[in-house]
Structure formats: structure tokens, C-alpha cells
Design an enzyme around this catalytic site. Structure first.
Site, PDB file in Angstrom:
ATOM      1  N   ARG A 463       0.820  -1.208   0.000  1.00  0.00           N
ATOM      2  CA  ARG A 463       0.000   0.000   0.000  1.00  0.00           C
ATOM      3  C   ARG A 463       0.846   1.247   0.000  1.00  0.00           C
ATOM      4  NH1 ARG A 463      -4.936  -1.001   2.988  1.00  0.00           N
ATOM      5  NH2 ARG A 463      -4.751  -3.093   3.799  1.00  0.00           N
ATOM      6  N   SER A 527       8.653  -4.780   5.923  1.00  0.00           N
ATOM      7  CA  SER A 527       8.451  -5.885   6.869  1.00  0.00           C
ATOM      8  C   SER A 527       9.420  -7.033   6.661  1.00  0.00           C
ATOM      9  CB  SER A 527       7.023  -6.385   6.760  1.00  0.00           C
ATOM     10  OG  SER A 527       6.156  -5.291   6.862  1.00  0.00           O
ATOM     11  N   ASP A 581       6.955  -3.839  10.290  1.00  0.00           N
ATOM     12  CA  ASP A 581       5.486  -3.816  10.449  1.00  0.00           C
ATOM     13  C   ASP A 581       5.044  -4.045  11.896  1.00  0.00           C
ATOM     14  OD1 ASP A 581       6.279  -6.454  10.332  1.00  0.00           O
ATOM     15  OD2 ASP A 581       4.702  -7.109   8.943  1.00  0.00           O
TER      16      ASP A 581
HETATM   17  C1  BG6 Z   1      -1.185  -5.117   7.654  1.00  0.00           C
HETATM   18  C2  BG6 Z   1      -0.069  -4.160   8.006  1.00  0.00           C
HETATM   19  O1  BG6 Z   1      -2.376  -4.672   8.193  1.00  0.00           O
HETATM   20  O2  BG6 Z   1      -0.844  -6.383   8.162  1.00  0.00           O
HETATM   21  C3  BG6 Z   1       1.211  -4.662   7.367  1.00  0.00           C
HETATM   22  O3  BG6 Z   1      -0.374  -2.875   7.552  1.00  0.00           O
HETATM   23  C4  BG6 Z   1       1.506  -6.038   7.849  1.00  0.00           C
HETATM   24  O4  BG6 Z   1       2.279  -3.799   7.676  1.00  0.00           O
HETATM   25  C5  BG6 Z   1       0.317  -6.930   7.588  1.00  0.00           C
HETATM   26  O5  BG6 Z   1       2.660  -6.555   7.204  1.00  0.00           O
HETATM   27  C6  BG6 Z   1       0.539  -8.306   8.148  1.00  0.00           C
HETATM   28  O6  BG6 Z   1      -0.496  -9.183   7.776  1.00  0.00           O
HETATM   29  P1  BG6 Z   1      -0.549  -9.992   6.420  1.00  0.00           P
HETATM   30  O7  BG6 Z   1      -1.443 -11.096   6.739  1.00  0.00           O
HETATM   31  O8  BG6 Z   1      -1.058  -9.068   5.374  1.00  0.00           O
HETATM   32  O9  BG6 Z   1       0.862 -10.453   6.153  1.00  0.00           O
HETATM   33  C1  GLC Z   2       8.848 -11.851   8.526  1.00  0.00           C
HETATM   34  C2  GLC Z   2       9.800 -10.686   8.497  1.00  0.00           C
HETATM   35  C3  GLC Z   2       9.512  -9.749   9.655  1.00  0.00           C
HETATM   36  C4  GLC Z   2       8.049  -9.344   9.632  1.00  0.00           C
HETATM   37  C5  GLC Z   2       7.177 -10.563   9.660  1.00  0.00           C
HETATM   38  C6  GLC Z   2       5.698 -10.224   9.612  1.00  0.00           C
HETATM   39  O1  GLC Z   2       9.109 -12.573   9.665  1.00  0.00           O
HETATM   40  O2  GLC Z   2      11.124 -11.154   8.570  1.00  0.00           O
HETATM   41  O3  GLC Z   2      10.325  -8.587   9.549  1.00  0.00           O
HETATM   42  O4  GLC Z   2       7.783  -8.539  10.731  1.00  0.00           O
HETATM   43  O5  GLC Z   2       7.492 -11.392   8.565  1.00  0.00           O
HETATM   44  O6  GLC Z   2       5.336  -9.595   8.420  1.00  0.00           O
END
Ligand code: BG6
Ligand code: GLC
Length: 841
Positions: A463, A527, A581
Site C-alpha cells: 500500500r 516488513s 510492520d
Molecule cells: C497489515 C499491516 O495490516 O498487516 C502490514 O499494515 C503487515 O504492515 C500486515 O505486514 C501483516 O499481515 P498480512 O497477513 O497481510 O501479512
Molecule cells: C517476517 C519478516 C519480519 C516481519 C514478519 C511479519 O518474519 O522477517 O520482519 O515482521 O514477517 O510480516
């Protein structure tokens, strides 16, 4: 109605004053806990009360896999033994055991002995049992009201004995009751197993309105008239006889066999459970029926056979339903004892009817689920039994996923040790759980304000966001965002392509929002594990999850983004912060709740960050205050320390992943991999011929078909099996009803393990926080995000329960981040910007 009646009986049996007159005796067993996997050693056991007498040699290993070896031998129990006198009975047992020990070469060993004695016994301690009454086909003189353990001991010359678990030709159930409800035993703490002896339900007339003339006739002809009336409507010892009595009456009334009765049909015991089972078989049922009836010297027409099958069905169906009703009462009681709205539990089950009748098990499961929709019940066939092969192989495949509490505690403790180690100076570059400093030193205080851009890369969606923060009385956050796709070839192409693509998306977003000219400060949620030297510098340690762009590892991702912006030469941005994240999530929640000092992601990946005391962070200068640490716990176990709980399926998933050997904990706990584990199990079960008619379809071979959203749908309790089948069909898997039950069970086992492992990890983190603060009890909020946590029907509940269990001194509030981590990244950017402006680091 039966369920409610049984609930009332249980209460009656547990009460001190009401117990003497209760029919359901609710006998305390003095067994106070379930095995936790730490048991080990070599044992003998004898098992009396089923259709055969059995001797076992059991070896239990504490290798973390709960493995055990069982060698058994069965001996007949002729009428002279079951209806003779006590001394003969115990001598016979001693003879058999001695024969068994000879065949197993154990004659000179002195092993502890457990005695399964499947009759109602009053116990005052573990190694004592006073027989209240014989049931089933046993009626041995001089044993009632005596302690069977000392009789056996006398016959065996001193072997230690354990306790009677009920199994076999009768029916019974035991369950773990809260001590405070057991008024017959001193003490209020903990739990104790109660042997309900539910077979006697109805002996006071409580079921008389439901008993038929056939039940009454059967009872009158039995060894113990007026006793065990519930058992007589359910258990395998009596089902055949009930069928016989019905057929006899129908024949006499001219409804069957042209009204011609045979001597065999008139003889008690001529129709047995095994006949009923054979007659109810799916395919061969009809021809079996014909054969069996002919064997009874009857001359059945085709119509007769169909009618007889129908009688069998009705009798065994009633049996399954009654059994389900009482079980449902127990489950409800357990759930209420635990004060849960929903409960997941496993019922260990054994017995010939369950194992060999073609439809009993399924009917029982179905009826229980219908009666107690608030319990997710798993039926586990007791492995000691000689269960139907399929069920056993399925259980064998899934067993390594059922982590006992002892193992979970070990996982928690190992995680804790890794968290500590990662903070040490000497651990730099060596620790698997990297404990990366984030240079975020506080949670939001409400004074943040301004207009910011944020990027959110690494979860399900990429996003770009515009975040407007107002402080003071008009405190608010407004967000606009757009989701962009990142094609696979970009995720796994070159670093330049990836960052060019990101900048392209930013350009489109600025255009779309009409703010192309503005040079806004930007927070970058990235992340992946980054080693930071300040808030706006982050060197990518290694890609995780589905990313593997070249030339990025070891590089500063902020620099890479800046260069890509420069390459495009269209707009300029002020990149102020790079944020994991988890950190963004903690901040988003921290804006609402200042007590939020932990951020958890249970999504595509799995990770945690938390506020750590500076004095504990050796690699960052300074001892004052706190700093947020991105644990990168996904890599927990990469040094092999939890390999003993990984299954062969975990290893297969790992080998097929982008980063073999890496992120071992993440691969057991996060959405991206759960589906893959499920797929590997399904492939294995199919190979074993237990699923999809043994045929591995093209779809099943496709990586990634079970996305988190599908797993979540499959496991939803609101979904009927037909709908599960439809989902599987969407995924290209053509399933039968049985297949869909198995798939659902597999998903459940895998996701439950994920939630429990994640809970064990989180328990280590909150415990650490509690000790940091030096308090007896810790109140703390965890900000959570991720599709697994949000969409899955059970993950969050199991996670929470596990944390509660493994960190009992912490009151943990889980706060769902509704706004994603972009908001948090913007808040961090706001603070960094303000501090930067006043020249502070
Ligand atoms: C989102 C966050 O809501 O959730 C992201 O904004 C995060 O930063 C993500 O990585 C994690 O959940 P998923 O299931 O989308 O990997
Ligand atoms: C993976 C990444 C970590 C992140 C997590 C959740 O473990 O290495 O940085 O926080 O995924 O998205």
C-alpha cells in the site's frame, strides 16, 4: 432432553449428600493430570473387562515426540473365568501375565504394573479400587466390595498397580473435573479425573419413558437385571441381542421370513455386534445380511434383508445418539467449568463399536457436534487399541502436531533464552533471534501532527498511504490509501526492478491524490529484518516470506529507495523513517492505548517487537529509557533448537521454500506456510490411500493453493461440509464427504499448533517484560495485526488461551490494529521529523 437429564445426574453424583443415592456414581480416580509428554520408562499393564483379557509391555520415551512402543498379547476370558470365583479369576490373570512375561523375556525384571479394570470401583487412592458391582458379562463370586488391587497383588506377589480406565464391551466415560466440585475428595485445587460410570444412568427409572419393550426384555434376561440400563441401550455387548429381539417379534407377527421362526433366532446371543456391523456395511451390507440370516436358518427374501438392515440401523443409530447426548453433557460441563464461550477439546475414545462399526463413529461425531455447537471436538482413537487402519494412520500422521503442554513450556523457555542472548554484544551476527534495535524510543503521546506519506511493503498487500494527523483537542488521524500489486517476477527479480516498481506506484498514488508537487516526509514500513544504525537507515539482513529480489541483502533499503526516486527524477520525498510492520502495528495501537508496548504480526509472516529497557540492549549506547526491539523471532530455531518438534511435513515445506533452513519458527506459525504444511499432509495421506481416492491431482501439486483465507473458511464452524467441499472444489480438489472431514481436521491440527507455538513465544516476551518491570503481575497490551489473526476462526482464541496458560502472571490485552501499520509508521515519522527539526537525534 437426555443430555439435560444426564447433566442433572452428574451434579447429583458429585455432591456429597446426593452421591449415595445417585445412579451415576462419578467416581474420583485420583488421577490428577493428563500425561504431558515428560513421562518415560518401561511398564507392564493388564486390561480386564473388554472382550478379551490383554497384557501389555509399554515403553515410553521422553524424546519430545511422545513416542511409545506397545507390545501386547490377548488371552480369552472363558465363562469359567468371568463367572467363577475371585481366586480363580486373579490366578488366571497372574498366569496370563506370567506367560506374557516369559514370551517377552521379562521374567527377571521388576516392572511397575498398571491395571485397567473396566468396572465401577470406588477409589480412595490411585492404587486401590473397591468393586461396586460387576457389569457386562462378568459375575465373579466373592469380589464385590473387595479391593481388586490387593487381590491382584496377592496373586502376583507384589507388583505396583495403577488405575482402571474403562474401555471395551460396555460403555463409560471419564473426564477431568475441577477439584472444587468434587465434594467426596478433600482439597479444592487442580483437577481430578472422574470415572462417571455412566452405564448406570437410568437405573433409577430416569430413562424409563425412553426404554422400549425390547430393552426391558433384554434386561430381564441379563446377568444383572435392573442395572446398567443406559449401557444396555448402547454398548456392543447388547446391540446384537436387541436386534434379535426385534426381529423375533417381527417374525412372530408375520412381518418377516413369512412368519417362520428358527431355533437360532430364538436363541439368546445368536446375533452379535459383528453381525450388526457386517449388515450395516455400505456396499456388501445387503449380501452380508442375506448370508447372516441364512446362517440363522432363516429364509430371507430381498425385502426381508432390507428390513433387517433397517432394524440394525435404527438400533445402532439410537446407540450413537444416546452416547452423544451423555458426552455432550460432559462437554458442556467442561466448557462451563472453564468459563469459556467456545471450547476446543479432544475426546480419547476406544471400544469395538466405535472402531469396527461402519457408521457408529460418524453418527456419534455428528450428533455431538449438533448437540454442542459451542465445542470443537476432536475424537482421537486411543492408540493402544487396534483401531480401524485408516483412522490410525491419520492419527499417526497428525500426532506430531499435538504438542503437549510440557513441550510448549520448553518452547517458551527456549524462546526466552534466545531473546536474552540476542541482546548481548557477543551475540552480534551469531544470534538466530536477532533482536534488532529500531531506534524507536517511545510510544505516541498524542502531540504528533502533520501530513505524511507511508509505504507498507511485505504483508499480503503493498500500500501507499497519505496520513493526516491532528493533535490536541481535534486529535484525529485521516488516511487515504491505495493497494498495488507486486507481480511475482518483481518480488523475485532484481533489486532495481523492485524499487523502481515501488516508486512507480508512489508516482501513481501522488497523481491520484493530486499532490505530486508536495515534498512530504515519508515513513517506510518494510516488513523484513533490517539492521538499523538510526531511524532512517536499515540494512536488509535477508529476505523472508515470498521476496527474493537480487542485490538487496546487505544494502540499505532507504538508500535503494532514494536512488530509485532519483532515477525516476519526477518528484522528491523526504524519507524519515524505516519501520518494521510489528513496530508500525505497536505504534498504531499505542496511539489509542499507552499501555501497548508489544507489536505482534500473525499474517503472511510471524514476528514480534516490544519496548526493551536500554540498559539491557548491549549494542546500543546509553542506559536511560527504552527502545523498541524488533525480535525477528521468525528465525527462532534456525540453530536447530526446536528441530525436535518439527515434522517431516515442516521439513518438506522448508525445502520447497525460497529460504531453506531459515525462518523455521515462522514456517510453523505463519499464514504463508500453514497452507503449505496442510498441502504436504494431504499429499502424504493421499499417497497412503486415505484421501481423494488415492489420486494426487494436478491442483494438489500446486504450491500455495491453501491461502490463509481458504484455511479460515474451511475451518469455520458455520460452514456445512457441503460448503467445505465446494471450497475444495474451487481449489480444484474433488472431494467426498469423508475427504472434506479429513481436510478440515488436518487444517485444524496445523492451525492449532501454529497458534499454540505463537502463544508460547509471546508468553516468553510478556514474561520478560514482567521481569523487566520487576512486578508480581503485569498488565500489558499487545497490538496485533495479520490475516491469520484476523480471519482465522480459532487462531486468536487459541493464541490467547496459550499465553494465559504459559504466562499466568501477565494479564495480556490483545488490541487488533484496524488501520494497518502505515498509521504507526506515520506517527513515528512525525516524531522523528519534530525531533530532527529541533536538532535532536
Ligand atoms: C497489515 C499491516 O495490516 O498487516 C502490514 O499494515 C503487515 O504492515 C500486515 O505486514 C501483516 O499481515 P498480512 O497477513 O497481510 O501479512
Ligand atoms: C517476517 C519478516 C519480519 C516481519 C514478519 C511479519 O518474519 O522477517 O520482519 O515482521 O514477517 O510480516
Amino acid at each position: 432432553d437426555v443430555m439435560a437429564r444426564f447433566q442433572a445426574e452428574m451434579v447429583k453424583g458429585l455432591g456429597r449428600d446426593t452421591n449415595p443415592t445417585a445412579t451415576v456414581k462419578m467416581l474420583p480416580s485420583f488421577v490428577r493430570s493428563l500425561p504431558d509428554g515428560s513421562e518415560k520408562g518401561e511398564f507392564l499393564a493388564v486390561d480386564l473387562g473388554g472382550s478379551q483379557f490383554r497384557a501389555h509391555q509399554v515403553k515410553v520415551f521422553d524424546d519430545g515426540r511422545q513416542s511409545s512402543q506397545l507390545e501386547s498379547k490377548s488371552y480369552p476370558t472363558p465363562k469359567e473365568v468371568t463367572q467363577g470365583n475371585g481366586a480363580e479369576l486373579f490366578d488366571y490373570i497372574a498366569d496370563c501375565l506370567s506367560d506374557f512375561m516369559e514370551t517377552r523375556n521379562l521374567k527377571n525384571k521388576k516392572l511397575p504394573l498398571g491395571f485397567t479394570f473396566s468396572f465401577p470401583c470406588r477409589q480412595t487412592k490411585l492404587e486401590e479400587g473397591v468393586l461396586l458391582a460387576w457389569t457386562k458379562h462378568f459375575r465373579v463370586r466373592g469380589v464385590q466390595d473387595t479391593d481388586v488391587v490387593s487381590s491382584l497383588r496377592r496373586a502376583l506377589q507384589k507388583h505396583q498397580a495403577i488405575y482402571p480406565i474403562p474401555t471395551g464391551t460396555g460403555t463409560n466415560a471419564c473426564y477431568m473435573e475441577e477439584m472444587r466440585h468434587i465434594s467426596l475428595v478433600e482439597g479444592d485445587e487442580g483437577r481430578m479425573c472422574i470415572n462417571t460410570e455412566w452405564g448406570a444412568f437410568g437405573d433409577d427409572g430416569a430413562l424409563d419413558d425412553l426404554r422400549t419393550e425390547f430393552d426391558r426384555e433384554l434386561d430381564l434376561g441379563s446377568l444383572n437385571p435392573g442395572k446398567q440400563l443406559f449401557e444396555k441401550m448402547i454398548s456392543s455387548l447388547y446391540l446384537g441381542e436387541l436386534v434379535r429381539l426385534i426381529l423375533l417379534k417381527m417374525t412372530k407377527e408375520g412381518l418377516l421370513f413369512n412368519g417362520k421362526v428358527s431355533t437360532a433366532l430364538l436363541t439368546k446371543g445368536k446375533i452379535e455386534m459383528k453381525h450388526v456391523s457386517a449388515m450395516e456395511k455400505y456396499k456388501e451390507g445387503l449380501s452380508n445380511t442375506k448370508e447372516i440370516l441364512t446362517g440363522l436358518n432363516l429364509f430371507p427374501s430381498e425385502e426381508d434383508c432390507v428390513a433387517v438392515q433397517h432394524v440394525c440401523t435404527i438400533v445402532s443409530f439410537r446407540s450413537a445418539n444416546l452416547c452423544a447426548a451423555a458426552l455432550a453433557a460432559i462437554l458442556t460441563r467442561l466448557r462451563e467449568n472453564k468459563k469459556l464461550l467456545r471450547m476446543r477439546t479432544t475426546v480419547g475414545i476406544d471400544g469395538g463399536l466405535y472402531k469396527t462399526h461402519p457408521k457408529f463413529a460418524k453418527r456419534l461425531h455428528k450428533a455431538v457436534r449438533r448437540l454442542v455447537p459451542t465445542c470443537d471436538v476432536r475424537f482421537l482413537l486411543s492408540a493402544g487399541g487396534s483401531g480401524r487402519g485408516a483412522r490410525r494412520r491419520l492419527d499417526a500422521a497428525l500426532a506430531p502436531f499435538l504438542l503437549p503442554p510440557g513441550t510448549l513450556r520448553e518452547v517458551r523457555d527456549k524462546m526466552r533464552a534466545e531473546l536474552e542472548y540476542g541482546l548481548k554484544r557477543e551475540a552480534q551476527g551469531k544470534a538466530t533471534v536477532k533482536m534488532l534495535p529500531t531506534y524507536v524510543c517511545g510510544t505516541p503521546d498524542g502531540t504528533e501532527k502533520g501530513k505524511f506519506l507511508a509505504l507498507d511493503l511485505g504483508g499480503t498487500n503493498f500500500r501507499v498511504l497519505l496520513v493526516k494527523i491532528k493533535s490536541g483537542r481535534r486529535r484525529s488521524v485521516q488516511m487515504y490509501n491505495k493497494i498495488f500489486a507486486i507481480p511475482l517476477e518483481i518480488m523475485q527479480g532484481t533489486g532495481e526492478e523492485l524499487f523502481d516498481h515501488i516508486v512507480q506506484c508512489i508516482a501513481e498514488f501522488l497523481e491520484y491524490m493530486g499532490i505530486k508537487g508536495a515534498r512530504l516526509p515519508l515513513g517506510f514500513t518494510f516488513s523484513f529484518p533490517c539492521r538499523q544504525a538510526s531511524i532512517d537507515k536499515g540494512t536488509l539482513v535477508g529476505w523472508t516470506k515470498g521476496f527474493k529480489a537480487t542485490d538487496c541483502e546487505g544494502e540499505d533499503v532507504v538508500d535503494m529507495l532514494r536512488e530509485a526516486i532519483r532515477r525516476r527524477n519526477e518528484f522528491d520525498l523526504d524519507i524519515v523513517a524505516v519501520v518494521n510492520d510489528t513496530v508500525g502495528t505497536m505504534m498504531t495501537c499505542g496511539y489509542e492505548d499507552p499501555n501497548c508496548e508489544i507489536g505482534l504480526i500473525a499474517g503472511t509472516g510471524s514476528n514480534v517487537c516490544y519496548m526493551e529497557d536500554m540498559k539491557n540492549i548491549e549494542i546500543v549506547e546509553g542506559n536511560e529509557g527504552k527502545m523498541c526491539i524488533n525480535t525477528e523471532w521468525g528465525a527462532f530455531g534456525d540453530n536447530g533448537c526446536i528441530d525436535y518438534i518439527r515434522t517431516k511435513y515442516d521439513r518438506e515445506v522448508d525445502e520447497g521454500s525460497l529460504n531453506p533452513g531459515k525462518q523455521r519458527y515462522e514456517k510453523m506459525t505463519s499464514g504463508m506456510y500453514l497452507g503449505e504444511i496442510v498441502r504436504q499432509i494431504l499429499i502424504d495421506l493421499t499417497k497412503q490411500g486415505l484421501l481423494f481416492r488415492g489420486h494426487i491431482s494436478e491442483s494438489l501439486r500446486k504450491r500455495g493453493i491453501f491461502e490463509t483465507k481458504f484455511l479460515s473458511q474451511i475451518e469455520s464452524d458455520r460452514l456445512a461440509l457441503l460448503q467445505v467441499r465446494r471450497i475444495l472444489q474451487q481449489l480444484g480438489l474433488d472431494s467426498t464427504c469423508d475427504d472434506s472431514i479429513i481436510v478440515k481436521e488436518v487444517c485444524g491440527v496445523v492451525s492449532t499448533r501454529a497458534a499454540r507455538l505463537c502463544g508460547a513465544g509471546l508468553a516468553a516476551v510478556v514474561e520478560k517484560k514482567r521481569e523487566n518491570r520487576g512486578v508480581e503481575r503485569l498488565q500489558i497490551t499487545v497490538g496485533v495485526d495479520g490475516t491469520l489473526y484476523k480471519l482465522h476462526p480459532h487462531f486468536s482464541t487459541v493464541l490467547r488461551e496459550t499465553v494465559k496458560e504459559l504466562a499466568p502472571q501477565c494479564d495480556v490485552t490483545f488490541m487488533l490494529s484496524e488501520d494497518g501499520s502505515g498509521k504507526g509508521a506515520a506517527l513515528i515519522t512525525a516524531v522523528a521529523k519534530r525531533l530532527h527539526n529541533v536538532g535532536q537525534k
